[in-house]
Scaffold this motif. Structure first.
Motif, PDB file in Angstrom:
ATOM      1  N   LYS A  66      46.864  54.464  38.437  1.00  0.00           N
ATOM      2  CA  LYS A  66      47.607  53.618  39.374  1.00  0.00           C
ATOM      3  C   LYS A  66      47.865  52.255  38.736  1.00  0.00           C
ATOM      4  O   LYS A  66      47.283  51.907  37.721  1.00  0.00           O
ATOM      5  N   THR A  67      48.705  51.506  39.348  1.00  0.00           N
ATOM      6  CA  THR A  67      48.958  50.141  38.903  1.00  0.00           C
ATOM      7  C   THR A  67      47.850  49.248  39.452  1.00  0.00           C
ATOM      8  O   THR A  67      47.590  49.248  40.653  1.00  0.00           O
ATOM      9  N   LEU A  68      47.182  48.529  38.575  1.00  0.00           N
ATOM     10  CA  LEU A  68      46.088  47.664  39.000  1.00  0.00           C
ATOM     11  C   LEU A  68      46.619  46.353  39.551  1.00  0.00           C
ATOM     12  O   LEU A  68      47.631  45.834  39.091  1.00  0.00           O
ATOM     13  N   SER A  69      45.910  45.812  40.511  1.00  0.00           N
ATOM     14  CA  SER A  69      46.250  44.499  41.063  1.00  0.00           C
ATOM     15  C   SER A  69      45.069  43.563  40.854  1.00  0.00           C
ATOM     16  O   SER A  69      44.015  43.962  40.358  1.00  0.00           O
ATOM     17  N   SER A  70      45.225  42.335  41.277  1.00  0.00           N
ATOM     18  CA  SER A  70      44.143  41.360  41.126  1.00  0.00           C
ATOM     19  C   SER A  70      42.945  41.701  42.018  1.00  0.00           C
ATOM     20  O   SER A  70      41.862  41.165  41.825  1.00  0.00           O
ATOM     21  N   LYS A  71      43.116  42.603  42.972  1.00  0.00           N
ATOM     22  CA  LYS A  71      42.021  43.005  43.854  1.00  0.00           C
ATOM     23  C   LYS A  71      41.167  44.121  43.250  1.00  0.00           C
ATOM     24  O   LYS A  71      40.068  44.375  43.718  1.00  0.00           O
TER      25      LYS A  71
END
Length: 81
Positions: A66-71
């Motif tokens: 998946k695309t990682l986010s800052s969370k």
């Protein structure tokens, strides 16, 4: 018939691009405080089955589904022997 093959090729191309877009690769190196590479350290994405292990030089390359986010959190674990 020729038009159907072109449309099928176009649809397959879009599907491949979409699945490639939804991935992230994180690369890095893990070292000790003295600068020595940490061999065999594990890196995982929290709440995921995605993970990898460092090589002999302490390098890792983690590919996620998946695309990682800052969370999102990366968890590093170094087992001492």
């Amino acid at each position: 018939m020729k038009s159907n093959k072109w449309l099928l090729s176009l649809a397959v191309g879009f599907l491949c691009c979409g699945s490639a877009y939804a991935q992230t690769t994180v690369k890095g190196t893990i070292t000790s405080e003295s600068g020595e590479p940490l061999i065999g350290a594990t890196i995982t994405v929290k709440n995921s089955t995605d993970g990898t292990v460092t090589d002999i030089d302490g390098n890792y390359s983690l590919k996620t589904k998946k695309t990682l986010s800052s969370k999102d959190l990366l968890l590093f674990n170094v087992s001492s022997i």
